[in-house]
Design a protein around this motif. Structure first.
Motif, PDB file in Angstrom:
ATOM      1  N   UNK A 100     -18.842 -32.989 -28.184  1.00  0.00           N
ATOM      2  CA  UNK A 100     -17.743 -33.505 -29.001  1.00  0.00           C
ATOM      3  C   UNK A 100     -16.415 -33.390 -28.248  1.00  0.00           C
ATOM      4  N   UNK A 101     -16.247 -32.339 -27.479  1.00  0.00           N
ATOM      5  CA  UNK A 101     -15.031 -32.175 -26.682  1.00  0.00           C
ATOM      6  C   UNK A 101     -14.898 -33.301 -25.652  1.00  0.00           C
ATOM      7  N   UNK A 102     -15.990 -33.667 -24.999  1.00  0.00           N
ATOM      8  CA  UNK A 102     -15.938 -34.795 -24.057  1.00  0.00           C
ATOM      9  C   UNK A 102     -15.578 -36.087 -24.788  1.00  0.00           C
ATOM     10  N   UNK A 103     -16.131 -36.304 -25.965  1.00  0.00           N
ATOM     11  CA  UNK A 103     -15.807 -37.508 -26.741  1.00  0.00           C
ATOM     12  C   UNK A 103     -14.316 -37.549 -27.045  1.00  0.00           C
ATOM     13  N   UNK A 104     -13.774 -36.426 -27.479  1.00  0.00           N
ATOM     14  CA  UNK A 104     -12.349 -36.356 -27.832  1.00  0.00           C
ATOM     15  C   UNK A 104     -11.479 -36.632 -26.610  1.00  0.00           C
ATOM     16  N   UNK A 105     -11.799 -36.015 -25.493  1.00  0.00           N
ATOM     17  CA  UNK A 105     -11.022 -36.192 -24.257  1.00  0.00           C
ATOM     18  C   UNK A 105     -11.093 -37.651 -23.794  1.00  0.00           C
ATOM     19  N   UNK A 106     -12.300 -38.226 -23.804  1.00  0.00           N
ATOM     20  CA  UNK A 106     -12.465 -39.611 -23.361  1.00  0.00           C
ATOM     21  C   UNK A 106     -11.702 -40.569 -24.270  1.00  0.00           C
ATOM     22  N   UNK A 107     -11.765 -40.353 -25.571  1.00  0.00           N
ATOM     23  CA  UNK A 107     -11.070 -41.230 -26.519  1.00  0.00           C
ATOM     24  C   UNK A 107      -9.553 -41.146 -26.332  1.00  0.00           C
ATOM     25  N   UNK A 108      -9.031 -39.951 -26.171  1.00  0.00           N
ATOM     26  CA  UNK A 108      -7.587 -39.783 -25.953  1.00  0.00           C
ATOM     27  C   UNK A 108      -7.159 -40.441 -24.648  1.00  0.00           C
ATOM     28  N   UNK A 109      -7.970 -40.303 -23.614  1.00  0.00           N
ATOM     29  CA  UNK A 109      -7.667 -40.915 -22.326  1.00  0.00           C
ATOM     30  C   UNK A 109      -7.677 -42.440 -22.439  1.00  0.00           C
ATOM     31  N   UNK A 110      -8.654 -42.985 -23.143  1.00  0.00           N
ATOM     32  CA  UNK A 110      -8.734 -44.432 -23.350  1.00  0.00           C
ATOM     33  C   UNK A 110      -7.497 -44.941 -24.090  1.00  0.00           C
TER      34      UNK A 110
END
Length: 178
Positions: free
Chosen positions: A106-116
């Motif tokens: 979930x942390x990777x999902x959050x980081x990737x979404x914020x970066x996008x």
């Protein structure tokens, strides 16, 4: 896998072009070319290219987040692709060459979404960012001849980088990050 190592999985078009940029970074333990996101178990390159398996060409990176955090992996990923192209990458067309970030936590999902979202708002591209962020699925290593292709066939790798348009695209959009 070592306790402190994590995995990241990215689809960026031809996996040959996705290994070297990550392989050269500190804290990267391994970069494996392969297939993910589809339904066929243990697909072959020919099956994936047939567009019938649902798989993407991808890389799976084992890394030490204390040395090279996931945020930096995602930023480096964006610099390898055209995130506005939903039909493939450069002259490689079709679903197996589409881009995606496959998150393992979930942390990777959050980081990737914020970066996008940051990239979308940056104005770097005139079109919207279409790269999806998807849950990681089973990853199948590609055939041995695909692994670390840039080392095995450096002249062909360079010719592909130039001929596909990837290198020119990177220089146009990411010159400030070199």
């Amino acid at each position: 896998m070592e306790e402190n190592f994590e995995q990241a999985t990215f689809a960026g078009g031809c996996f040959w072009c996705m290994v070297k940029p990550f392989d050269e970074q500190p804290g990267i333990v391994s970069v494996l070319s392969g297939y993910t996101g589809g339904t066929t178990e243990n697909p072959t390159y020919q099956e994936v290219c047939s567009e019938t398996t649902g798989h993407y060409e991808a890389v799976q990176i084992t890394y030490d987040p204390a040395v090279f955090p996931y945020e930096r992996l995602v930023e480096l990923f964006w610099q390898q692709i055209d995130p506005t192209d939903a039909g493939g990458q450069f002259y490689d067309r079709g679903s197996s060459y589409q881009t995606a970030i496959f998150y393992h936590t979930e942390e990777q999902r959050r980081i990737a979404q914020a970066s996008k979202e940051r990239l979308n708002e940056s104005g770097r591209f005139s079109l919207p960012i279409v790269t999806p962020i998807l849950p990681a699925k089973e990853f199948y290593p590609a055939e041995e001849y695909h692994q670390h292709y840039y080392k095995k066939e450096p002249q062909r790798y360079q010719a592909y980088q130039i001929g596909s348009g990837r290198k020119a695209f990177q220089e146009r959009y990411w010159r400030d990050k070199k």
